[in-house]
Design a protein around this motif. Structure first.
Motif, mmCIF file in Angstrom:
data_model
loop_
_atom_site.group_PDB
_atom_site.id
_atom_site.type_symbol
_atom_site.label_atom_id
_atom_site.label_comp_id
_atom_site.label_asym_id
_atom_site.label_seq_id
_atom_site.Cartn_x
_atom_site.Cartn_y
_atom_site.Cartn_z
ATOM 1 N N GLU A 25 -5.836 20.405 -10.630
ATOM 2 C CA GLU A 25 -6.741 20.348 -11.826
ATOM 3 C C GLU A 25 -8.000 19.683 -11.412
ATOM 4 N N LEU A 26 -7.942 18.298 -10.678
ATOM 5 C CA LEU A 26 -9.278 17.661 -10.243
ATOM 6 C C LEU A 26 -9.709 18.269 -9.146
ATOM 7 N N GLY A 27 -9.054 19.178 -8.362
ATOM 8 C CA GLY A 27 -9.554 19.244 -6.874
ATOM 9 C C GLY A 27 -9.678 18.256 -5.970
ATOM 10 N N ALA A 28 -8.536 17.368 -6.033
ATOM 11 C CA ALA A 28 -8.527 15.999 -5.403
ATOM 12 C C ALA A 28 -7.517 16.014 -4.565
ATOM 13 N N THR A 29 -7.406 15.295 -3.363
ATOM 14 C CA THR A 29 -6.615 14.948 -2.500
ATOM 15 C C THR A 29 -6.645 13.433 -2.122
ATOM 16 N N VAL A 30 -5.465 12.701 -2.164
ATOM 17 C CA VAL A 30 -5.365 11.267 -1.741
ATOM 18 C C VAL A 30 -4.344 11.124 -0.772
ATOM 19 N N VAL A 31 -4.771 10.443 0.349
ATOM 20 C CA VAL A 31 -3.621 10.050 1.351
ATOM 21 C C VAL A 31 -3.249 8.610 1.179
ATOM 22 N N ALA A 32 -2.003 8.638 1.197
ATOM 23 C CA ALA A 32 -1.526 7.047 1.001
ATOM 24 C C ALA A 32 -0.586 6.608 2.240
ATOM 25 N N GLY A 33 -1.042 5.516 2.745
ATOM 26 C CA GLY A 33 -0.475 5.080 4.069
ATOM 27 C C GLY A 33 0.304 3.651 3.552
ATOM 28 N N ARG A 34 1.679 3.703 3.951
ATOM 29 C CA ARG A 34 2.324 2.422 3.560
ATOM 30 C C ARG A 34 2.471 1.892 5.070
ATOM 31 N N ARG A 35 2.424 0.317 5.119
ATOM 32 C CA ARG A 35 2.935 -0.465 6.234
ATOM 33 C C ARG A 35 4.248 -0.478 6.023
#
Length: 311
Positions: free
Chosen positions: A299-309
């Protein structure tokens, strides 16, 4: 004295006519969003929203308003963003002040805010630890503002600490104004710093050198070539907030490389990027020692990459 239409060059001072004239002028100027731009500028001239504008197409604008509108349309025709002309942007249900000190908040960044809110909420109910959050490259402070408003009570009670940083003092000044407008300026610590590595004490250095449980970063991710070639709106926004280097990921790599050092065990780093950059962004996260997942919003045309330690 000449009448209003003669002085302004506007043939019709009614709302409907003004929208049609403005849209035609912006279409001639090559705007791909001419109708929307016209509606936003005309409604701003009336001091109303777009819904009111469509309900009252025969409402008449006064001469002074018509002169202002004519100037705004010409500024937009030259490429200046509507958000800079009006001085604000509606984003994430908020009215965020905008000017040339910082990037205009995009709809895509709402996914970054939503992802951060979900993670913070989960941590607050998990245990009684203070949750430390660091909004890096905050710009005009849109993400920090969304977090501060959502978790106002937790911040006031000391259950959460929120730091927002940026390399640009001018951008931080705008962020401070946005926080103050919404009454949460006392809940957010603002600091000038260059991404994650400039301050040896890390977030919250003024009192405790704790590592962040969560870092949000809306970094520049447009390639240098794209910025150089960009017409219209992008030419008005701060290059510092747009230019991500030859492939758009230079700044992201500078964050992911030291991220494990700045995150608490189990801490998360959320970074907005484009869909075409995901694989390279994931590689940068993993090289930085982070466990990665990707969130997308069609819907937003968005991508978020999440990195966890790792814990």
């Amino acid at each position: 004295m000449a009448s209003g239409p003669e002085r302004t060059g506007v043939a019709d001072l009614r709302a409907g006519g003004l929208m049609s004239q403005a849209a035609a002028r912006l279409t001639d100027a090559g705007s791909e969003t001419a109708r929307l731009d016209a509606e936003l500028l005309v409604s701003h001239a009336f001091g109303r929203d777009r819904t009111w504008l469509h309900a009252y197409p025969d409402a008449t604008l006064d001469e002074e308003g018509a002169l202002d509108l004519e100037a705004w349309v010409e500024r937009r025709a030259a490429g200046e963003p509507v958000a800079y002309i009006r001085g604000f942007k509606e984003w994430f249900g908020l009215r965020v002040a905008t000017d040339r000190r910082a990037l205009i908040p995009r709809p895509e960044t709402e996914l970054l805010a939503e992802s951060a809110i979900a993670e913070i909420a989960a941590r607050l109910v998990r245990d009684d630890r203070v949750v430390w959050v660091w909004d890096v490259a905050t710009g005009g402070g849109a993400v920090a503002l969304a977090l501060a408003l959502r978790f106002r009570a937790a911040l006031a009670l000391g259950r959460m600490r929120l730091v927002a940083s940026d390399l640009s003092p001018d951008a931080l000044e705008l962020a401070s104004e946005n926080l103050a407008t919404h009454g949460v300026e006392q809940l957010v610590t603002l600091q000038v710093s260059d991404l994650l590595g400039a301050d040896e004490a890390g977030p919250g250095a003024s009192d405790q050198p704790l590592r962040a449980d969560l870092v949000t970063a809306n970094l520049p991710y447009v390639s240098t070539a794209e910025v150089d070639a960009a017409p219209g709106s992008l030419a008005y926004e701060p290059r510092l907030a747009l230019d991500g280097g030859p492939d758009g990921l230079d700044v992201l790599r500078r964050v992911t490389s030291p991220a494990a050092q700045w995150l608490a065990p189990g801490g998360h780093l959320f970074v907005e990027t484009s869909s075409g950059q995901v694989n390279r962004a994931v590689d940068a996260f993993e090289r930085g020692g982070l466990v990665t997942r990707v969130a997308r919003s069609a819907e937003l045309g968005a991508t978020v990459v999440a990195g966890r330690r790792p814990t």
